[in-house]
Write a protein that holds these residues in place. Structure first.
Motif, short mmCIF file in Angstrom:
data_model
loop_
_atom_site.label_atom_id
_atom_site.label_comp_id
_atom_site.label_asym_id
_atom_site.label_seq_id
_atom_site.Cartn_x
_atom_site.Cartn_y
_atom_site.Cartn_z
N VAL A 22 7.94 1.97 -6.83
CA VAL A 22 8.27 0.59 -7.16
C VAL A 22 7.79 -0.28 -6.00
O VAL A 22 7.75 0.16 -4.85
CB VAL A 22 9.78 0.36 -7.39
CG1 VAL A 22 10.25 1.11 -8.62
CG2 VAL A 22 10.59 0.76 -6.18
N ARG A 23 7.42 -1.49 -6.33
CA ARG A 23 6.99 -2.42 -5.28
C ARG A 23 7.30 -3.84 -5.75
O ARG A 23 7.02 -4.20 -6.88
CB ARG A 23 5.50 -2.28 -4.99
CG ARG A 23 5.00 -3.26 -3.94
CD ARG A 23 3.57 -2.97 -3.51
NE ARG A 23 3.05 -4.06 -2.70
CZ ARG A 23 2.26 -5.02 -3.15
NH1 ARG A 23 1.87 -5.02 -4.42
NH2 ARG A 23 1.85 -5.97 -2.35
N TYR A 24 7.86 -4.60 -4.83
CA TYR A 24 8.20 -5.98 -5.11
C TYR A 24 7.53 -6.86 -4.05
O TYR A 24 7.83 -6.74 -2.86
CB TYR A 24 9.72 -6.19 -5.08
CG TYR A 24 10.46 -5.25 -6.00
CD1 TYR A 24 10.48 -5.46 -7.38
CD2 TYR A 24 11.11 -4.13 -5.49
CE1 TYR A 24 11.15 -4.57 -8.22
CE2 TYR A 24 11.78 -3.24 -6.33
CZ TYR A 24 11.80 -3.47 -7.69
OH TYR A 24 12.45 -2.59 -8.51
N SER A 25 6.62 -7.74 -4.49
CA SER A 25 5.92 -8.62 -3.57
C SER A 25 6.50 -10.03 -3.58
O SER A 25 6.23 -10.82 -2.67
CB SER A 25 4.44 -8.70 -3.94
OG SER A 25 4.26 -9.29 -5.24
N PHE A 26 7.30 -10.38 -4.62
CA PHE A 26 7.94 -11.68 -4.76
C PHE A 26 6.92 -12.82 -4.79
O PHE A 26 7.17 -13.90 -4.28
CB PHE A 26 8.97 -11.90 -3.62
CG PHE A 26 9.91 -10.76 -3.44
CD1 PHE A 26 10.74 -10.34 -4.46
CD2 PHE A 26 9.97 -10.07 -2.23
CE1 PHE A 26 11.60 -9.27 -4.30
CE2 PHE A 26 10.83 -9.00 -2.05
CZ PHE A 26 11.64 -8.60 -3.10
N ASP A 27 5.78 -12.54 -5.38
CA ASP A 27 4.73 -13.55 -5.45
C ASP A 27 4.55 -14.09 -6.87
O ASP A 27 5.12 -15.03 -7.24
CB ASP A 27 3.41 -12.98 -4.91
CG ASP A 27 3.50 -12.68 -3.42
OD1 ASP A 27 4.30 -13.34 -2.73
OD2 ASP A 27 2.80 -11.78 -2.93
N GLY A 28 3.90 -13.52 -7.79
CA GLY A 28 3.49 -14.11 -9.07
C GLY A 28 4.54 -14.93 -9.78
O GLY A 28 5.62 -15.18 -9.29
N PRO A 29 4.23 -15.39 -10.99
CA PRO A 29 5.16 -16.22 -11.77
C PRO A 29 6.49 -15.54 -12.02
O PRO A 29 7.52 -16.20 -12.10
CB PRO A 29 4.40 -16.46 -13.08
CG PRO A 29 2.97 -16.21 -12.76
CD PRO A 29 2.95 -15.18 -11.69
N SER A 30 6.47 -14.23 -12.21
CA SER A 30 7.72 -13.49 -12.40
C SER A 30 8.13 -12.93 -11.04
O SER A 30 7.70 -11.85 -10.63
CB SER A 30 7.53 -12.37 -13.42
OG SER A 30 8.76 -11.75 -13.72
N LEU A 31 8.95 -13.69 -10.35
CA LEU A 31 9.24 -13.44 -8.93
C LEU A 31 9.83 -12.06 -8.66
O LEU A 31 9.57 -11.47 -7.62
CB LEU A 31 10.19 -14.52 -8.43
CG LEU A 31 10.32 -14.74 -6.93
CD1 LEU A 31 8.99 -15.22 -6.34
CD2 LEU A 31 11.42 -15.74 -6.62
N LEU A 32 10.59 -11.54 -9.60
CA LEU A 32 11.32 -10.29 -9.36
C LEU A 32 10.70 -9.10 -10.10
O LEU A 32 11.36 -8.08 -10.30
CB LEU A 32 12.79 -10.45 -9.78
CG LEU A 32 13.55 -11.58 -9.07
CD1 LEU A 32 15.01 -11.58 -9.49
CD2 LEU A 32 13.42 -11.48 -7.56
N ALA A 33 9.44 -9.22 -10.46
CA ALA A 33 8.77 -8.14 -11.19
C ALA A 33 8.43 -6.98 -10.27
O ALA A 33 8.12 -7.16 -9.09
CB ALA A 33 7.50 -8.67 -11.84
N ASP A 34 8.48 -5.77 -10.83
CA ASP A 34 8.00 -4.57 -10.16
C ASP A 34 6.48 -4.54 -10.34
O ASP A 34 5.97 -4.20 -11.41
CB ASP A 34 8.65 -3.34 -10.79
CG ASP A 34 8.02 -2.03 -10.32
OD1 ASP A 34 7.27 -2.04 -9.33
OD2 ASP A 34 8.30 -0.99 -10.96
N VAL A 35 5.74 -4.90 -9.29
CA VAL A 35 4.29 -5.03 -9.43
C VAL A 35 3.57 -3.69 -9.35
O VAL A 35 2.34 -3.65 -9.40
CB VAL A 35 3.72 -6.01 -8.37
CG1 VAL A 35 4.28 -7.40 -8.59
CG2 VAL A 35 4.01 -5.53 -6.95
N SER A 36 4.30 -2.58 -9.24
CA SER A 36 3.66 -1.27 -9.32
C SER A 36 3.27 -0.94 -10.75
O SER A 36 2.48 -0.02 -10.99
CB SER A 36 4.60 -0.18 -8.80
OG SER A 36 5.62 0.11 -9.74
N GLY A 37 3.83 -1.65 -11.71
CA GLY A 37 3.55 -1.36 -13.10
C GLY A 37 4.50 -0.38 -13.75
O GLY A 37 4.33 -0.03 -14.92
N HIS A 38 5.54 0.04 -13.04
CA HIS A 38 6.47 1.01 -13.60
C HIS A 38 7.69 0.38 -14.29
O HIS A 38 8.55 1.09 -14.81
CB HIS A 38 6.94 1.98 -12.51
CG HIS A 38 5.87 2.92 -12.07
ND1 HIS A 38 5.22 2.80 -10.86
CD2 HIS A 38 5.32 4.00 -12.68
CE1 HIS A 38 4.31 3.77 -10.74
NE2 HIS A 38 4.35 4.50 -11.83
#
Length: 232
Positions: free
Chosen positions: A22-38
């Protein structure tokens, strides 16, 4: 600026099958999304007006948690991902970490950066920052024996600068790294296993009293768990 959890973002491609990440960058439009894709997206739990803000960091954004409060009831907020067995490492190698910024007047006896599980029941892995010196530590607790195994950093991070923290279980050791330098180590039982049904959380145990509220800035949170027989 208050936290707004809206919209969707294009998630990054899932990591190779050797790890569950899991990875959270707190960047894109969905601030709390898991950007790992899982798909382990976060949601806030708060009480007494607890909110999050954002600040610029490394070309993106970082989260700002509530400042110190000495008159109860104090604002409280934590972030959670829905309960999943995918974030239980069991006996496998695990690495997890975050970037933090904490000032000297933001320290307490205990602030939880991230955790899954509790030390008193059900097992746990955790990254925390404790005491007036702001010394980070990594914690693992077995799912059958409630002894706390902690790797405590020899240096503090409460200097109002950004620091990267990493916890690493490899072989018989639990190691804490501060800015990529090993700063503390604990010896683990070979059969220590972390497996529970408690949600993964950031910034505190929850929104209740004595939640070990994190009070600084947080960015780039991640967890990597080896698949059976693998390494991270």
């Amino acid at each position: 600026m208050l936290l707004l959890v809206t919209g969707t973002s294009a998630a990054a491609a899932p990591q190779p099958a050797s790890t569950i990440t899991v990875r959270y960058s707190f960047d894109g439009p969905s601030l709390l999304a898991d950007v790992s894709g899982h798909g382990h997206d976060l949601y806030p739990v708060s009480r007494y007006g607890g909110t999050l803000g954002t600040v610029p960091h490394n070309g993106g954004r970082a989260l700002v948690f509530p400042p110190p409060c000495h008159d109860e009831p104090c604002p409280r907020i934590a972030l959670r991902a829905p309960t999943t067995s995918e974030l239980n490492p069991g006996r496998r190698p695990i690495r997890y970490g975050a970037s933090v910024r904490l000032a000297a007047d933001q320290t307490t006896k205990g602030e939880n950066v991230m955790q899954k599980g509790f030390s008193v029941r059900g097992s746990q892995y955790k990254l925390q920052i404790d005491g007036l010196a702001g010394r980070p530590s990594c914690v693992l607790v077995d799912d059958r024996r409630p002894r706390i195994h902690a790797a405590i950093s020899s240096v503090g991070v409460a200097d109002d600068r950004w620091h990267t923290l990493e916890c690493r279980r490899s072989g018989p050791y639990l190691t804490i790294l501060v800015d990529d330098v090993p700063r503390g180590r604990a010896i683990l039982p070979s059969d220590l296993s972390v497996s529970n049904h408690i949600p993964f959380s950031l910034g505190g145990k929850g929104s209740f009293a004595d939640n070990d509220q994190f009070q600084g800035m947080l960015d780039e949170v991640w967890v990597e768990i080896a698949q059976a027989g693998g390494n991270v």
